[in-house]
Design a protein around this motif. Structure first.
Motif, PDB file in Angstrom:
ATOM      1  N   PRO A 426      41.743  43.529  32.533  1.00  0.00           N
ATOM      2  CA  PRO A 426      42.337  42.882  33.713  1.00  0.00           C
ATOM      3  C   PRO A 426      41.284  42.314  34.652  1.00  0.00           C
ATOM      4  O   PRO A 426      40.111  42.701  34.614  1.00  0.00           O
ATOM      5  N   PHE A 427      41.703  41.429  35.515  1.00  0.00           N
ATOM      6  CA  PHE A 427      40.899  40.966  36.646  1.00  0.00           C
ATOM      7  C   PHE A 427      41.527  41.572  37.894  1.00  0.00           C
ATOM      8  O   PHE A 427      42.586  41.132  38.344  1.00  0.00           O
ATOM      9  N   VAL A 428      40.887  42.596  38.427  1.00  0.00           N
ATOM     10  CA  VAL A 428      41.394  43.308  39.598  1.00  0.00           C
ATOM     11  C   VAL A 428      40.517  42.966  40.794  1.00  0.00           C
ATOM     12  O   VAL A 428      39.286  43.031  40.716  1.00  0.00           O
ATOM     13  N   ALA A 429      41.135  42.598  41.908  1.00  0.00           N
ATOM     14  CA  ALA A 429      40.412  42.284  43.140  1.00  0.00           C
ATOM     15  C   ALA A 429      41.213  42.815  44.314  1.00  0.00           C
ATOM     16  O   ALA A 429      42.355  42.399  44.529  1.00  0.00           O
ATOM     17  N   GLY A 430      40.636  43.756  45.034  1.00  0.00           N
ATOM     18  CA  GLY A 430      41.356  44.348  46.159  1.00  0.00           C
ATOM     19  C   GLY A 430      42.619  45.031  45.689  1.00  0.00           C
ATOM     20  O   GLY A 430      42.598  45.872  44.785  1.00  0.00           O
ATOM     21  N   ASN A 431      43.744  44.659  46.267  1.00  0.00           N
ATOM     22  CA  ASN A 431      45.030  45.245  45.875  1.00  0.00           C
ATOM     23  C   ASN A 431      45.808  44.313  44.947  1.00  0.00           C
ATOM     24  O   ASN A 431      47.028  44.381  44.878  1.00  0.00           O
ATOM     25  N   ARG A 432      45.070  43.474  44.196  1.00  0.00           N
ATOM     26  CA  ARG A 432      45.736  42.458  43.380  1.00  0.00           C
ATOM     27  C   ARG A 432      45.264  42.508  41.929  1.00  0.00           C
ATOM     28  O   ARG A 432      44.109  42.820  41.643  1.00  0.00           O
ATOM     29  N   LEU A 433      46.178  42.174  41.048  1.00  0.00           N
ATOM     30  CA  LEU A 433      45.850  41.872  39.667  1.00  0.00           C
ATOM     31  C   LEU A 433      46.001  40.371  39.489  1.00  0.00           C
ATOM     32  O   LEU A 433      47.053  39.812  39.804  1.00  0.00           O
ATOM     33  N   HIS A 434      44.956  39.730  38.989  1.00  0.00           N
ATOM     34  CA  HIS A 434      45.010  38.302  38.733  1.00  0.00           C
ATOM     35  C   HIS A 434      45.279  38.071  37.251  1.00  0.00           C
ATOM     36  O   HIS A 434      44.625  38.664  36.389  1.00  0.00           O
TER      37      HIS A 434
END
Length: 466
Positions: A426-434
């Motif tokens: 996955p691409f995880v950034a902060g509280n998000r999955l991109h």
């Protein structure tokens, strides 16, 4: 950021020389002892040793295989090891590996022609760099030289690169450690309907109020001092924030009214990622400068650049542009760009990305939002989407705090680890999955990857109050 993959592989947080750390190969051993990875402390990081890749998948030295829903850093748009791209690099290596940038060569001039042909409006000349950050540096320099002004307006929710000027222009916390930076950067808030800084109730109101805020910022800073407004056409690492219809047109109008250059950062959003050659095409907006990298050749050889309007290019017709790079227009990188653009065209990847987003990804994410209380918002276009995870849908409280670290991001780390266990990177950034797979991803793989995300969201739901 914690490496959930390292935890899954059973590695502890000991120092690289600690004998309890399993070091299975020379690659792992040499990496642990000698490599400082970006945005990481080498004492804690245990990276996966990637042994190979093909299409939309990659695998480690132990044979563990992942569907690449990150496109690495959102750059392998045509997937891994595309045979036509590899062949083009090999052919160029046989012909001419490198040459000084004050010479011309076939690969560089053809790449520039193709890029200018794809760019909107009168953006007909290209200055090549080694990547996106250097593209931003030079776009800012060009805007200042063209206008004779010094201030650059840049958004808070943004990332523009890690060189001195690019990190100063960046709005997110990655800039903090590099401050104070070069002078002249002024912040503004861009549109973000889900977390509106303007207390807007819908996208149209968000657009109107965001433009009013930007106009007030220009007024307060003195329009005669502002060289450029720099923005990501679609904000990338800070949330895949798609601007409401009318916003980019409004920015263009403000720039025209005050003689300000508009810089569209398309490093991540360009070359098909948003279902257009350049994301600005979706709104029929022509900026003065476009920065690009990543998808121009899918990262097979480092390359970036600035596409400039005829008016800005004219500034350097009789006076020298005061900037340059040893590897500007590198033949191997430009040959890869020529081949990559050809692949986009031959395989219909621009239209394909748009269709996959509309027909598969968007509907799947909306269904997940209906099923999972941890999903606060979904948004995107093309193969450029975000799932925003929350603890409380009513208050929009994020699943992890802003800029969480040191264990405060445990819920997201647990979610990411669950994806990896199931064979999805996955691409995880902060509280998000991109959701940003290669544009060549097969429909079955795409659906299977989305099913893995759906299943892993059960873990995020445990941290949500609904």
């Amino acid at each position: 950021m914690r490496d959930a993959g390292a935890e899954r592989l059973g590695m502890d947080a000991a120092t690289p020389t600690d004998p309890v750390v399993p070091i299975a190969s020379a690659a792992r051993r040499n990496d642990a002892r000698h490599v400082l990875h970006p945005w990481s402390s080498h004492g804690a990081l245990r990276p996966v040793v990637v042994a190979g890749a093909d299409g939309a998948h990659f695998w480690d030295e132990d044979g563990r295989r992942w569907l690449d829903f990150s496109s690495q850093l959102v750059n392998t748009n045509v997937g891994h090891q595309h045979p036509k791209l590899i062949a083009a690099i090999k052919a160029q290596a046989d012909k001419l590996c490198t040459v000084a940038p004050y010479h011309a060569n076939e690969a560089t001039s053809e790449a520039a022609r193709l890029i200018a042909e794809l760019a909107p409006g009168d953006l007909n000349r290209v200055f090549f760099t080694n990547g996106g950050a250097e593209a931003i540096e030079n776009a800012i320099r060009m805007a200042r030289l063209h206008t004779g002004r010094h201030k650059i307006l840049a958004a808070y929710r943004s990332y523009h690169g890690a060189t001195a000027g690019a990190i100063a222009a960046t709005g997110d916390p990655r800039r903090w450690a590099s401050e104070p930076g070069p002078p002249g950067i002024v912040r503004f808030w861009g549109p973000y309907p889900y977390r509106s800084a303007f207390h807007a109730t819908d996208a149209a109101q968000e657009c109107e109020r965001a433009l009013a805020h930007l106009a007030d910022t220009i007024m307060a800073e003195g329009a005669q001092n502002v060289a450029a407004i720099l923005l990501e056409t679609v904000v990338g690492a800070n949330g895949i924030l798609v601007p409401p219809d009318g916003y980019l047109q409004g920015v263009r109008a403000l720039c025209d009214a005050h003689g300000i250059a508009m810089i569209a950062d398309e490093v991540m959003a360009g070359f098909g990622r948003c279902g257009e050659w350049f994301a600005v095409d979706r709104w029929n907006v022509v900026p003065d400068l476009i920065t690009f990298a990543k998808g121009v050749n899918s990262g097979y050889v480092p390359l970036g650049g600035v596409i400039m309007s005829d008016a800005i290019a004219a500034d350097f017709a009789t006076r020298a542009y005061p900037g340059g790079l040893t590897y500007s227009g590198h033949p191997l990188a430009c040959a890869a760009a020529v081949a990559c653009i050809g692949i986009y065209k031959e395989e219909g990847l621009i239209d394909r990305a748009r269709a996959l987003g509309e027909d598969i990804v968007g509907p799947a994410l909306q269904a997940m939002q209906a099923r999972h209380p941890s999903v606060g918002d979904v948004r995107g276009l093309g193969l450029f989407w975000a799932i925003e995870l929350v603890r409380d849908r009513d208050t929009h409280e994020p699943l992890v705090p802003f800029n969480a670290s040191g264990g405060a991001d445990a819920a997201m780390a647990e979610f990411a680890a669950a994806c990896k266990r199931r064979g999805l990177w996955p691409f995880v950034a902060g509280n998000r999955l991109h959701i940003v797979p290669p544009l060549i991803v097969g429909e079955q793989d795409l659906r299977e990857g989305l099913a893995i995300v759906d299943e892993a969201l059960d873990i995020a739901d445990r941290h949500s109050v609904g």
